[in-house]
Design an enzyme around this catalytic site. Structure first.
Site, PDB file in Angstrom:
ATOM      1  N   ASP A 217      38.770  36.396  38.036  1.00  0.00           N
ATOM      2  CA  ASP A 217      37.496  36.063  38.685  1.00  0.00           C
ATOM      3  C   ASP A 217      36.419  35.750  37.646  1.00  0.00           C
ATOM      4  O   ASP A 217      36.460  36.258  36.530  1.00  0.00           O
ATOM      5  CB  ASP A 217      37.077  37.249  39.567  1.00  0.00           C
ATOM      6  CG  ASP A 217      36.071  36.845  40.637  1.00  0.00           C
ATOM      7  OD1 ASP A 217      35.854  35.629  40.840  1.00  0.00           O
ATOM      8  OD2 ASP A 217      35.495  37.755  41.264  1.00  0.00           O
TER       9      ASP A 217
ATOM     10  N   ASN B 239      39.654  31.272  50.046  1.00  0.00           N
ATOM     11  CA  ASN B 239      39.053  30.287  49.138  1.00  0.00           C
ATOM     12  C   ASN B 239      38.980  28.877  49.748  1.00  0.00           C
ATOM     13  O   ASN B 239      38.285  28.007  49.214  1.00  0.00           O
ATOM     14  CB  ASN B 239      39.789  30.241  47.791  1.00  0.00           C
ATOM     15  CG  ASN B 239      39.518  31.448  46.907  1.00  0.00           C
ATOM     16  OD1 ASN B 239      40.375  31.889  46.141  1.00  0.00           O
ATOM     17  ND2 ASN B 239      38.309  32.000  46.977  1.00  0.00           N
TER      18      ASN B 239
HETATM   19  C1  IPE Z   1      39.313  36.496  44.448  1.00  0.00           C
HETATM   20  O1  IPE Z   1      38.157  35.973  43.929  1.00  0.00           O
HETATM   21  C2  IPE Z   1      40.345  35.419  44.602  1.00  0.00           C
HETATM   22  C3  IPE Z   1      40.856  34.873  43.354  1.00  0.00           C
HETATM   23  C4  IPE Z   1      40.557  35.294  42.158  1.00  0.00           C
HETATM   24  C5  IPE Z   1      41.782  33.814  43.510  1.00  0.00           C
HETATM   25  P1  IPE Z   1      36.960  35.493  44.871  1.00  0.00           P
HETATM   26  O2  IPE Z   1      35.902  35.000  43.970  1.00  0.00           O
HETATM   27  O3  IPE Z   1      37.457  34.558  45.908  1.00  0.00           O
HETATM   28  O4  IPE Z   1      36.545  36.851  45.581  1.00  0.00           O
HETATM   29  P2  IPE Z   1      35.184  37.276  46.295  1.00  0.00           P
HETATM   30  O5  IPE Z   1      34.800  36.152  47.204  1.00  0.00           O
HETATM   31  O6  IPE Z   1      34.179  37.484  45.211  1.00  0.00           O
HETATM   32  O7  IPE Z   1      35.528  38.531  47.007  1.00  0.00           O
HETATM   33  C1  IPE Z   2      37.937  32.711  40.225  1.00  0.00           C
HETATM   34  O1  IPE Z   2      36.681  32.337  39.800  1.00  0.00           O
HETATM   35  C2  IPE Z   2      38.825  31.532  40.516  1.00  0.00           C
HETATM   36  C3  IPE Z   2      39.102  31.305  41.944  1.00  0.00           C
HETATM   37  C4  IPE Z   2      38.754  32.090  42.927  1.00  0.00           C
HETATM   38  C5  IPE Z   2      39.831  30.095  42.269  1.00  0.00           C
HETATM   39  P1  IPE Z   2      35.516  32.030  40.830  1.00  0.00           P
HETATM   40  O2  IPE Z   2      35.554  30.580  41.174  1.00  0.00           O
HETATM   41  O3  IPE Z   2      35.601  32.952  41.994  1.00  0.00           O
HETATM   42  O4  IPE Z   2      34.244  32.340  39.957  1.00  0.00           O
HETATM   43  P2  IPE Z   2      32.915  33.078  40.423  1.00  0.00           P
HETATM   44  O5  IPE Z   2      33.325  34.388  41.025  1.00  0.00           O
HETATM   45  O6  IPE Z   2      32.262  32.183  41.430  1.00  0.00           O
HETATM   46  O7  IPE Z   2      32.129  33.241  39.179  1.00  0.00           O
HETATM   47 MG    MG Z   3      34.804  34.782  42.367  1.00  0.00          MG
END
Ligand code: IPE
Ligand code: IPE
Ligand code: MG
Length: 260
Positions: free
Chosen positions: A37, A85
């Site tokens: 993340d 997502n």
């Molecule tokens: C969790 O991250 C999913 C992945 C890393 C693929 P998110 O960024 O989607 O999670 P939330 O929305 O902060 O809970």
């Molecule tokens: C994790 O990084 C990757 C995926 C969920 C695909 P994020 O895209 O969630 O990054 P933040 O949490 O918005 O910084």
């Molecule tokens: Mg995230």
């Protein structure tokens, strides 16, 4: 099998606060899992588009794969795209799907060289056609590799996984191949995407969020959780060592009491 010489060479040039000697190589976790993340925040902090964060995150994942192989970890799993997502912009989802396909093609030599078997957690059949085809090719090409297993969670959601398992179990009962009385924890585990894999011993979540975000709810029942503020594109082999060092300092009781 761990190659001690390669391992030591890989971890030369350690920073001041962590080194390979901090780790007990006899107690390396079998299965380490990552919630990758913070890609978006990493990019935004640099005034760049979120997509740049995802591209940079690929380098961290490649390093995590290599680190896992060097340490002799049996299973590495990583959360790349959740069932939630899809709520992101069309542009971001599209970019991620292309990036998954492109990365997989690009990294096949690494999987061959390191004898890594690829598996997917999640419903990959509903991904865009090109991504799905590349994933299937990755599965085919690495099926016989017997080194580390790399489980990539794409279009994965733990609740959807459990509902799917319940559906499949119900169908087996209805068709008479399974007795309702025989449904126990191992039958349920055997119907999850992770069937055949040990539960993670260590879960690492980057970017500081203290939640599971619908990841491996069943499998993480007794997993040690390590949360770091480091954003995924900045996560290095040294952060990996810090996570394992913290894991090895934990007292895992599994509901029992200390015997020491
Ligand atoms: C969790 O991250 C999913 C992945 C890393 C693929 P998110 O960024 O989607 O999670 P939330 O929305 O902060 O809970
Ligand atoms: C994790 O990084 C990757 C995926 C969920 C695909 P994020 O895209 O969630 O990054 P933040 O949490 O918005 O910084
Ligand atoms: Mg995230």
């Amino acid at each position: 099998m761990r190659d001690e010489e390669k391992l030591r060479a890989y971890f030369t040039g350690a920073p001041s606060d962590v080194c390979l000697e901090d780790i007990d190589l006899a107690r390396i976790p079998r299965h380490v899992s990552f919630i990758m993340d913070g890609n978006g925040r990493w990019a935004q902090a640099r005034g760049m588009a979120r997509s740049k964060g995802h591209v940079a995150g690929v380098d961290s994942l490649r390093e995590a794969v290599t680190t896992s192989v060097r340490l002799g970890i049996d299973v590495l799993s990583a959360y790349a795209f959740s069932t939630e997502n899809w709520r992101r912009s069309h542009e971001e989802v599209d970019l991620l799907m292309h990036l998954f396909a492109k990365t997989l093609i690009h990294e096949m030599p690494l999987f061959h060289q390191e004898n890594v078997r690829l598996v997917f957690l999640g419903d990959i059949s509903s991904l865009p056609r090109q991504t799905y085809d590349v994933f299937c090719q990755g599965l085919d090409e690495t099926r016989d590799h017997d080194g580390m297993t790399f489980a990539l969670a794409v279009n994965y959601g733990s609740r959807a996984e459990i509902a799917r398992a319940a559906r499949n179990i119900a169908m087996e009962v209805a068709s008479g191949t399974l007795e309702a009385d025989a449904i126990d924890e191992s039958v349920i585990a055997g119907h999850l995407y992770t069937q055949g894999l040990p539960d993670p011993e260590l879960l690492v979540r980057t970017s500081g969020e203290l939640r599971l975000s619908n990841y491996l709810l069943w499998q993480l029942a007794y997993t040690e959780i390590f949360v770091t503020d480091v954003l995924w594109p900045d996560f290095s082999k040294w952060d990996y060592l810090r996570a394992i060092r913290a894991f090895q300092a934990r007292n895992r009781r599994f509901g029992g009491v200390d015997t020491a």
